[in-house]
Design a protein around this motif. Structure first.
Motif, PDB file in Angstrom:
ATOM      1  N   ASP A   1      -6.928 -31.536  27.575  1.00 33.36           N
ATOM      2  CA  ASP A   1      -5.589 -32.089  27.748  1.00 33.36           C
ATOM      3  C   ASP A   1      -4.680 -31.181  28.557  1.00 33.36           C
ATOM      4  O   ASP A   1      -3.561 -31.580  28.899  1.00 33.36           O
ATOM      5  CB  ASP A   1      -4.946 -32.332  26.375  1.00 33.36           C
ATOM      6  CG  ASP A   1      -5.717 -33.359  25.563  1.00 33.36           C
ATOM      7  OD1 ASP A   1      -5.848 -34.495  26.032  1.00 33.36           O
ATOM      8  OD2 ASP A   1      -6.197 -33.006  24.463  1.00 33.36           O
TER       9      ASP A   1
ATOM     10  N   SER B   1       2.892 -29.298  15.470  1.00 31.85           N
ATOM     11  CA  SER B   1       1.618 -29.840  15.934  1.00 31.85           C
ATOM     12  C   SER B   1       0.616 -28.711  16.124  1.00 31.85           C
ATOM     13  O   SER B   1       0.891 -27.546  15.796  1.00 31.85           O
ATOM     14  CB  SER B   1       1.809 -30.617  17.243  1.00 31.85           C
ATOM     15  OG  SER B   1       2.310 -29.761  18.253  1.00 31.85           O
ATOM     16  N   SER B   2      -0.558 -29.053  16.678  1.00 28.96           N
ATOM     17  CA  SER B   2      -1.605 -28.053  16.865  1.00 28.96           C
ATOM     18  C   SER B   2      -2.444 -28.406  18.085  1.00 28.96           C
ATOM     19  O   SER B   2      -2.498 -29.567  18.515  1.00 28.96           O
ATOM     20  CB  SER B   2      -2.494 -27.984  15.616  1.00 28.96           C
ATOM     21  OG  SER B   2      -3.508 -27.010  15.764  1.00 28.96           O
ATOM     22  N   TYR B   3      -3.095 -27.386  18.634  1.00 25.07           N
ATOM     23  CA  TYR B   3      -4.056 -27.593  19.710  1.00 25.07           C
ATOM     24  C   TYR B   3      -5.146 -26.538  19.613  1.00 25.07           C
ATOM     25  O   TYR B   3      -5.024 -25.547  18.881  1.00 25.07           O
ATOM     26  CB  TYR B   3      -3.374 -27.562  21.089  1.00 25.07           C
ATOM     27  CG  TYR B   3      -2.770 -26.236  21.489  1.00 25.07           C
ATOM     28  CD1 TYR B   3      -3.510 -25.291  22.188  1.00 25.07           C
ATOM     29  CD2 TYR B   3      -1.436 -25.929  21.194  1.00 25.07           C
ATOM     30  CE1 TYR B   3      -2.956 -24.079  22.568  1.00 25.07           C
ATOM     31  CE2 TYR B   3      -0.878 -24.730  21.570  1.00 25.07           C
ATOM     32  CZ  TYR B   3      -1.639 -23.806  22.265  1.00 25.07           C
ATOM     33  OH  TYR B   3      -1.086 -22.604  22.639  1.00 25.07           O
TER      34      TYR B   3
ATOM     35  N   THR C   1      -7.195 -26.517  27.070  1.00 21.21           N
ATOM     36  CA  THR C   1      -6.697 -26.880  25.742  1.00 21.21           C
ATOM     37  C   THR C   1      -6.992 -28.327  25.405  1.00 21.21           C
ATOM     38  O   THR C   1      -7.114 -29.182  26.283  1.00 21.21           O
ATOM     39  CB  THR C   1      -5.180 -26.639  25.640  1.00 21.21           C
ATOM     40  OG1 THR C   1      -4.500 -27.460  26.599  1.00 21.21           O
ATOM     41  CG2 THR C   1      -4.843 -25.174  25.890  1.00 21.21           C
ATOM     42  N   TRP C   2      -7.101 -28.572  24.099  1.00 22.35           N
ATOM     43  CA  TRP C   2      -7.255 -29.924  23.553  1.00 22.35           C
ATOM     44  C   TRP C   2      -6.198 -30.120  22.485  1.00 22.35           C
ATOM     45  O   TRP C   2      -6.101 -29.330  21.545  1.00 22.35           O
ATOM     46  CB  TRP C   2      -8.634 -30.114  22.912  1.00 22.35           C
ATOM     47  CG  TRP C   2      -9.785 -30.121  23.858  1.00 22.35           C
ATOM     48  CD1 TRP C   2     -10.399 -31.207  24.417  1.00 22.35           C
ATOM     49  CD2 TRP C   2     -10.499 -28.975  24.346  1.00 22.35           C
ATOM     50  NE1 TRP C   2     -11.441 -30.816  25.221  1.00 22.35           N
ATOM     51  CE2 TRP C   2     -11.524 -29.453  25.200  1.00 22.35           C
ATOM     52  CE3 TRP C   2     -10.376 -27.589  24.160  1.00 22.35           C
ATOM     53  CZ2 TRP C   2     -12.408 -28.599  25.853  1.00 22.35           C
ATOM     54  CZ3 TRP C   2     -11.248 -26.740  24.807  1.00 22.35           C
ATOM     55  CH2 TRP C   2     -12.250 -27.249  25.649  1.00 22.35           C
ATOM     56  N   ASP C   3      -5.393 -31.160  22.603  1.00 16.75           N
ATOM     57  CA  ASP C   3      -4.419 -31.487  21.561  1.00 16.75           C
ATOM     58  C   ASP C   3      -5.130 -32.062  20.345  1.00 16.75           C
ATOM     59  O   ASP C   3      -6.098 -32.826  20.478  1.00 16.75           O
ATOM     60  CB  ASP C   3      -3.408 -32.512  22.074  1.00 16.75           C
ATOM     61  CG  ASP C   3      -2.487 -31.930  23.125  1.00 16.75           C
ATOM     62  OD1 ASP C   3      -2.290 -30.704  23.122  1.00 16.75           O
ATOM     63  OD2 ASP C   3      -1.984 -32.705  23.956  1.00 16.75           O
ATOM     64  N   TRP C   4      -4.622 -31.728  19.160  1.00 19.77           N
ATOM     65  CA  TRP C   4      -5.178 -32.294  17.944  1.00 19.77           C
ATOM     66  C   TRP C   4      -4.767 -33.752  17.804  1.00 19.77           C
ATOM     67  O   TRP C   4      -5.390 -34.529  17.110  1.00 19.77           O
ATOM     68  CB  TRP C   4      -4.731 -31.478  16.742  1.00 19.77           C
ATOM     69  CG  TRP C   4      -5.553 -31.765  15.520  1.00 19.77           C
ATOM     70  CD1 TRP C   4      -6.595 -32.643  15.394  1.00 19.77           C
ATOM     71  CD2 TRP C   4      -5.407 -31.154  14.238  1.00 19.77           C
ATOM     72  NE1 TRP C   4      -7.109 -32.629  14.121  1.00 19.77           N
ATOM     73  CE2 TRP C   4      -6.392 -31.717  13.394  1.00 19.77           C
ATOM     74  CE3 TRP C   4      -4.549 -30.203  13.728  1.00 19.77           C
ATOM     75  CZ2 TRP C   4      -6.522 -31.344  12.052  1.00 19.77           C
ATOM     76  CZ3 TRP C   4      -4.683 -29.824  12.407  1.00 19.77           C
ATOM     77  CH2 TRP C   4      -5.669 -30.392  11.584  1.00 19.77           C
ATOM     78  N   LYS C   5      -3.691 -34.140  18.477  1.00 17.59           N
ATOM     79  CA  LYS C   5      -3.196 -35.521  18.502  1.00 17.59           C
ATOM     80  C   LYS C   5      -2.701 -35.999  17.139  1.00 17.59           C
ATOM     81  O   LYS C   5      -2.625 -37.194  16.871  1.00 17.59           O
ATOM     82  CB  LYS C   5      -4.260 -36.484  19.050  1.00 17.59           C
ATOM     83  CG  LYS C   5      -4.775 -36.091  20.442  1.00 17.59           C
ATOM     84  CD  LYS C   5      -5.649 -37.144  21.041  1.00 17.59           C
ATOM     85  CE  LYS C   5      -6.321 -36.683  22.325  1.00 17.59           C
ATOM     86  NZ  LYS C   5      -5.466 -36.021  23.276  1.00 17.59           N
TER      87      LYS C   5
ATOM     88  N   GLU D   1      -7.812 -24.024  21.925  1.00 14.61           N
ATOM     89  CA  GLU D   1      -7.932 -23.432  23.247  1.00 14.61           C
ATOM     90  C   GLU D   1      -9.252 -22.684  23.392  1.00 14.61           C
ATOM     91  O   GLU D   1      -9.647 -21.914  22.510  1.00 14.61           O
ATOM     92  CB  GLU D   1      -6.792 -22.459  23.518  1.00 14.61           C
ATOM     93  CG  GLU D   1      -6.849 -21.856  24.922  1.00 14.61           C
ATOM     94  CD  GLU D   1      -5.936 -20.667  25.090  1.00 14.61           C
ATOM     95  OE1 GLU D   1      -5.001 -20.748  25.894  1.00 14.61           O
ATOM     96  OE2 GLU D   1      -6.163 -19.647  24.395  1.00 14.61           O
TER      97      GLU D   1
ATOM     98  N   ASN E   1       0.034 -29.617  31.253  1.00 13.32           N
ATOM     99  CA  ASN E   1      -0.597 -30.591  30.369  1.00 13.32           C
ATOM    100  C   ASN E   1      -0.517 -31.985  30.985  1.00 13.32           C
ATOM    101  O   ASN E   1       0.505 -32.359  31.573  1.00 13.32           O
ATOM    102  CB  ASN E   1       0.099 -30.593  29.001  1.00 13.32           C
ATOM    103  CG  ASN E   1       0.071 -29.222  28.347  1.00 13.32           C
ATOM    104  OD1 ASN E   1      -0.981 -28.675  28.060  1.00 13.32           O
ATOM    105  ND2 ASN E   1       1.258 -28.647  28.137  1.00 13.32           N
TER     106      ASN E   1
END
Length: 202
Positions: free
Chosen positions: A29, A73-75, A57-61, A77, A201
């Motif tokens: 993301d 929120s969280s992501y 990075t990837w978002d936890w969504k 890496e 992003n």
């Protein structure tokens, strides 16, 4: 530190669970680049490292908490870092220490963003992850090197920054990275950096 180790062990499981529902979630993301320098935390130690880092990075969504003033929120890496010593022969660097090292790291990161409905908003990032270092001993002045104790280390970060852009797609942050093995090895001298990160992003 036990809680940090537990969160580190659980984070890959959480990533697998959240990603398995949607195959497209395996696509990153965001991407970021970081520049940093050695931060003197241990008194009496003379070292000078440059840290160049590239992360995806990837978002936890999922949001842990959301209000008009804050978004929690969280992501995740995945990053590769290149460390290079700037000491010269006149500095008498430790002969057993390496002047270059590579680090591969993975970390879950908690983000607290403030004023989420504004055109730009500040945030705080806190993360504990794992890193593999290509070298165990890093050069510094004097005879003995910085002895990291082993190749596997914990990566701890604390960053402050701001998200901006028409869709908050850009971010700029400044903060601290710490690498140590938390006593997993008999030697644990650690190393610290202060860094600036620019991210994008989509």
């Amino acid at each position: 530190m036990n809680r940090a180790i537990a969160s580190l062990c659980l984070s890959p499981m959480l990533l697998i669970q959240t990603q398995s529902a949607h195959a497209e979630d395996f696509v990153p993301d965001g991407v970021n680049v970081t520049y940093g320098n050695y931060l003197t935390v241990v008194s009496g130690r003379s070292a000078d490292y440059t840290n160049l880092r590239l992360g995806i990075t990837w978002d936890w969504k999922k949001h842990f908490y959301q209000s008009d003033s804050m978004l929690l929120s969280s992501y995740f890496e995945l990053a590769a870092s290149s460390w290079k010593s700037n000491l010269t022969a006149n500095d008498n660097p430790s002969p057993d220490g390496k002047d270059k090292a590579t680090a591969i790291s993975f970390s879950p990161v908690l983000r607290m963003a403030f004023m989420p409905n504004a055109s730009f908003h500040p945030f705080i990032d806190l993360g504990v992850g794992a890193a593999y270092l290509s070298e165990k001993d890093l050069e510094k002045e004097k005879k003995s090197p910085i002895n990291m104790g082993g190749n596997w280390q914990f990566e701890i970060r604390a960053m402050m920054g701001v998200e901006f852009g028409s869709e908050q797609q850009f971010e700029l942050s400044y903060g601290w990275y710490h690498y140590s093995n938390a006593g997993l090895h008999s030697l644990n001298e650690s190393i610290d950096f202060h860094v600036v990160t620019l991210g994008y992003n989509w």
